[in-house]
Design an enzyme around this catalytic site. Sequence first.
Site, PDB file in Angstrom:
ATOM      1  N   PHE A   1       8.044  16.926  24.927  1.00  0.00           N
ATOM      2  CA  PHE A   1       7.443  16.716  26.250  1.00  0.00           C
ATOM      3  C   PHE A   1       6.391  15.615  26.244  1.00  0.00           C
ATOM      4  O   PHE A   1       6.041  15.087  27.288  1.00  0.00           O
ATOM      5  CB  PHE A   1       6.873  18.035  26.786  1.00  0.00           C
ATOM      6  CG  PHE A   1       5.424  18.263  26.480  1.00  0.00           C
ATOM      7  CD1 PHE A   1       5.006  18.668  25.226  1.00  0.00           C
ATOM      8  CD2 PHE A   1       4.468  18.065  27.465  1.00  0.00           C
ATOM      9  CE1 PHE A   1       3.664  18.868  24.957  1.00  0.00           C
ATOM     10  CE2 PHE A   1       3.121  18.266  27.195  1.00  0.00           C
ATOM     11  CZ  PHE A   1       2.718  18.661  25.941  1.00  0.00           C
ATOM     12  N   LYS A   2       5.871  15.254  25.075  1.00  0.00           N
ATOM     13  CA  LYS A   2       4.841  14.214  25.032  1.00  0.00           C
ATOM     14  C   LYS A   2       5.359  12.868  25.543  1.00  0.00           C
ATOM     15  O   LYS A   2       4.582  12.024  25.969  1.00  0.00           O
ATOM     16  CB  LYS A   2       4.280  14.088  23.621  1.00  0.00           C
ATOM     17  CG  LYS A   2       3.460  15.319  23.240  1.00  0.00           C
ATOM     18  CD  LYS A   2       2.780  15.203  21.904  1.00  0.00           C
ATOM     19  CE  LYS A   2       1.829  16.355  21.679  1.00  0.00           C
ATOM     20  NZ  LYS A   2       2.532  17.653  21.481  1.00  0.00           N
ATOM     21  N   ASP A   3       6.691  12.681  25.534  1.00  0.00           N
ATOM     22  CA  ASP A   3       7.258  11.441  26.085  1.00  0.00           C
ATOM     23  C   ASP A   3       6.892  11.256  27.559  1.00  0.00           C
ATOM     24  O   ASP A   3       6.749  10.134  28.026  1.00  0.00           O
ATOM     25  CB  ASP A   3       8.790  11.473  25.992  1.00  0.00           C
ATOM     26  CG  ASP A   3       9.293  11.274  24.566  1.00  0.00           C
ATOM     27  OD1 ASP A   3       8.635  10.544  23.790  1.00  0.00           O
ATOM     28  OD2 ASP A   3      10.354  11.835  24.240  1.00  0.00           O
TER      29      ASP A   3
END
Length: 449
Positions: free
Chosen positions: A96-98
């Site tokens: 999810f950090k993308d």
Amino acid sequence: MSFQDAVITGQAPDGGLLLPTSIPDVSNRIAEWRGLNFVELACRIMALYADDIPEDDLAGLIRRSYSNFDHSEITPLVPVGELQVLELFHGPTLAFKDIALQFLGNLFEYILEQRKDCLNILGSTSGDTGSAAIAGVRGKARISIFILYPEGKPSRLQALQMTTVPDENVHCFAVDGSFDDCQRIMKEAFNDLGFKQKYHLGAVNSVNWARLLAQIVYYAYAALKLDAAGTRKVSFSVPTGNFGDIFAGFLAREMGFPIDKLILATNENDILSVFFNQGVYRRGPVHFTLSPSMDIQVASNFERYLFLRLGRDASALKAFMQNFNREGEAMLPPCTAPEDVILATSVDTSTTLDTIRTCYRDFNYLADPHTAVGIAAARRFALSSPVVCLATAHPAKFPESVRRAVGDLVVEHPSLLALESLPQRLEHIPADLALIQNRVRTLSNCHEA
Ligand SMILES: *Cc1c(COP(=O)(O)O)cnc(C)c1O
């Protein structure tokens, strides 16, 4: 401070964290926003904060940031039994950090281009942050990135996601030391103000306000989608480490999006769930678990939440944090919050494995260990609102844990398989500030004379 200055500065000059002076209330615009797609909604939300970027430019940045996600909805909702799973792992590194770091990379590039300036990003990682940060800035002209990681600590796939990136502005250092050594060296480099200024050091960790801003969007998107008629609120279960993700949900709720409760799910590193259940914030030893991106004791973004909960009283917050730093524990003065928005619980390893197993057996859904912590937490609370569990990583990033839970099963993803055949590029280096600073000096394209 302007929005652009806040993005470039990252941490406030006095060591504190930045927050907008006010959180806009969008309640009366929600009807008109319902039905917007992810990118359109992101443009509306971010424009409220990024008020020093022309709207067309901002829209271009947002569109580009999500153009390489492998799902047309960017963050699709998938029903899993009674629950809904919001998949946040369709970006280039499958975590999810993308969502935040693809945007932050483009935003850095835009601001630096306006200012004819450049940046050397220095970061440390035990896994997901490094690869997502690299994917966000690879190939960008005015940016170089230096990532420190403890040799042998990231999983094989996580290491490959960093070291196989061919772009010349990417520099990976496998440090002969622990993650704490990497963090310490990074902090020391930033505290060396002469070095920091001369080499235009910048940071990508989750203290950067723009990362939180980008994360508000998927809470709003999922809540509006599930509340198509405008009649019910939605709750979220959030696997939590640094409190960044769940704080973005808290802000989305403050803005007036139809959000009921936020379930804070930790693994055995339970400092936050103890706080929300007992009111005591107490430092403990770090436990290494199946969900390594949540193996955190002191959550940097928690200070932002405390600041709001203390009625924006900076001196009360400072007293709390000083007490915590001195004693290793602190208590909040009696709270005036009208209701508990955040419900917290801690999920152990065997429950995590069991959750992966039962989700697969009963619903044919394969969750990664981080996501499973959130699903297990959601099952513990009987809420009247529908619950959305955030899926923060693709299961193929953690094949050993998934196989441990469900037995012999091929868990793979084409983008990870492709890494196996690529050449790697990294330097081995001792855990030594001076040596690492020297490498930055040598490799930097960005410094004062
Ligand atoms: C970073 C991360 C988390 C924790 O997010 P925070 O914002 O630190 O709470 C959870 N799951 C995965 C897969 C992550 O990479």
